[in-house]
Write an enzyme that holds these catalytic residues in place. Structure first.
Site, mmCIF file in Angstrom:
data_model
loop_
_atom_site.group_PDB
_atom_site.id
_atom_site.type_symbol
_atom_site.label_atom_id
_atom_site.label_comp_id
_atom_site.label_asym_id
_atom_site.label_seq_id
_atom_site.Cartn_x
_atom_site.Cartn_y
_atom_site.Cartn_z
ATOM 1 C CB THR A 151 7.845 -5.157 -2.849
ATOM 2 O OG1 THR A 151 6.930 -5.571 -2.007
ATOM 3 C CG2 THR A 151 8.274 -5.933 -3.891
ATOM 4 C CB CYS B 148 5.517 -2.382 4.232
ATOM 5 S SG CYS B 148 4.774 -1.644 2.737
#
Length: 233
Positions: free
Chosen positions: A83, A198
């Site tokens: 992430t 992202c």
């Protein structure tokens, strides 16, 4: 081949993409029935997201540091946080283990510099777009200044990630929102590239949507991990 440790589940949608890319990449390099040597700790994202939005980064750091120690104990020889946003806690996580952490921003910066892009647009969670941990690392370590959407744009981009992409929902309307934000950043801020900052954004947009370079941080990060595992790094 070294064993890659994946700190995943944030969200599992993007962790699944990491798993696929790592195995496909190793097979492409080595051929035959080869696949990546991996260990994975996948956290419950609901709890992490609550801590994020409550601003309890210390609590999130404790959880992820514990998960990182699990990975090291399981035989991981490097650590990959699956992430972008939770690289805010890279220092705390790195301090919890003795194995190297492969930072997603460093890998992304290398890809950007190879293209000659000077001012990429950054689409990401609100945390990544607004806080210093990602943008400052790109600027100070790599000389890359990013452009981000305005307040209204940041809200739209962030909400689509949490309300849709992290839940596996992909819509043409949301894609249009992202394309509009990039068009504005190109026109008003001189953006000459796109950072999909992202890991879920790869589900929505990609290089085929643009005539400027697009940097898929998930794929770039996975490639860095493969290079480490196979001794190329």
């Amino acid at each position: 081949m070294k064993t890659i440790g994946l700190l995943g589940g944030m969200s599992w949608e993007s962790t699944a993409i990491y798993y696929r890319l790592l195995n496909e990449g190793v097979r492409a390099r080595l051929g035959g029935l080869h696949s990546a040597k991996l260990v994975l700790v996948s956290v419950d994202f609901a709890g992490i997201a609550e801590l994020q939005h409550a601003g309890d980064w210390q609590g999130a750091g404790r959880l992820l540091a514990a998960a990182a120690r699990q990975l090291e104990a399981a035989g991981a020889e490097c650590l990959v946080i699956c992430t972008n946003t939770m690289h805010k806690l890279a220092g705390e996580i790195e301090a919890a283990v003795s194995i190297p952490l492969l930072h997603i921003a460093d890998a992304t910066a290398g890809a950007i510099r190879r293209t000659g892009v000077k001012r990429p647009a950054l689409l990401a969670t609100r945390f990544t777009m607004e806080q210093d941990f990602y943008r400052q690392r790109l600027a100070e370590r790599h000389g890359i200044d990013v452009a981000v959407p305005d307040e209204a744009g940041r809200t739209k981009v962030h909400d689509i990630i949490y309300d849709e992409l992290c839940r596996g929902t992909v819509t043409s309307d949301s894609k249009a929102v992202y394309l509009k934000e990039i068009a504005r950043l190109r026109a008003e801020e001189g953006a000459d590239g796109v950072i999909m900052g992202c890991t879920e954004i790869t589900m929505l947009i990609g290089q085929s949507d643009f005539d400027i370079p697009v940097f898929d941080t998930t794929a770039i990060h996975a490639e860095a991990a493969i290079a480490f595992a196979l001794g190329d790094a």
